[in-house]
Design an enzyme around this catalytic site. Sequence first.
Site, short mmCIF file in Angstrom:
data_model
loop_
_atom_site.label_atom_id
_atom_site.label_comp_id
_atom_site.label_asym_id
_atom_site.label_seq_id
_atom_site.Cartn_x
_atom_site.Cartn_y
_atom_site.Cartn_z
N GLU A 109 34.27 35.80 39.58
CA GLU A 109 33.25 36.22 38.62
C GLU A 109 33.73 36.53 37.21
OE1 GLU A 109 30.92 39.37 40.41
OE2 GLU A 109 29.88 37.95 41.74
N CYS A 110 34.97 36.21 36.87
CA CYS A 110 35.44 36.55 35.52
C CYS A 110 34.67 35.81 34.44
CB CYS A 110 36.94 36.26 35.39
SG CYS A 110 37.98 37.31 36.44
#
Length: 310
Positions: A109-110
């Site tokens: 999810e970065c």
Amino acid sequence: PVFCKGADWIPSDSFIPRIEDTTYTRLLTMARDASMNMIRVWGGGIYEQEIFYELCDRLGLMVWQDFMFACGEYPDHPAFLEAVREEAEFVVRRLRNHPCIVLWCGNNECEWLFCTENPDKTPDDMRGTPIFRDVLARVVREQDGTRPYWRSTPFGEGFPNAQDNGNHHQWDVWSAWKDFLHYRENRARFVSEFGFQGPPDPRTLERVTLPEDRSPHSAVVQHHNKQGEGMERLFRFQAAHYPVAADWAGFFHTGQLVQADALKCAVEHWRRRKFRTGGALFWQLNDCWPVMSWSVIDADLRPKASYYAA
């Protein structure tokens, strides 16, 4: 051409050294017995112990392996990039001979969070981009070369969490307060994370609470739910589908039924779409402490109603 069906995996205890081999055996055998064929090792946890991968080899469970980066930006100065390269080479060499590994993924999810917070920017504008675009891709190619590398989960062309390409995390349901019937509107190509909370077996929370605290409204029980407004959501979705139960036993029973209905609704929708949707991995298989959470097996290894629905 395999429809991937399974769950995301987190460390099975908050204190890693006390995880016993029997815990790995129990959890992964339960995953296999639920007809799962893929487990995703979440990038906010650990590179798992050898027994985890040996069991997945033996049980026929494919592993989507995240590198251990999650939900943030990372340094990209030369010394840090070199440390990442050394760690990644060690990890890939350690795990590459396990047939269960089918995909290496750069992070959890970065890029999605960065682009959500910075809608005028692209994933390549994120601090730490060289790690996920260049360093890890090169390590996987040089040290393995037999499996694909995927930059992040979720990721694809354009916005990282788009539905029309790449892979997708579906959190409008639950986190954004939308009811689980909204799953049927989702057209993602591969769903590697989605979830819906349900309470554990009541005995699991009774082990860590006093009799006077055993109410869904008590501060102690609310402490055992780390989602912001998590308990409020549990009541909201009960109200949408069942008579609301505020007593101890009824709250656990009805809450588990809602979670089971939610996962069933989602997985059946995406399986009907195969291979326009190629897989559905829900958050999450297991827990690391006694908690109200998205797991289908609680911290004392007791299955919830959602496990049987799965």
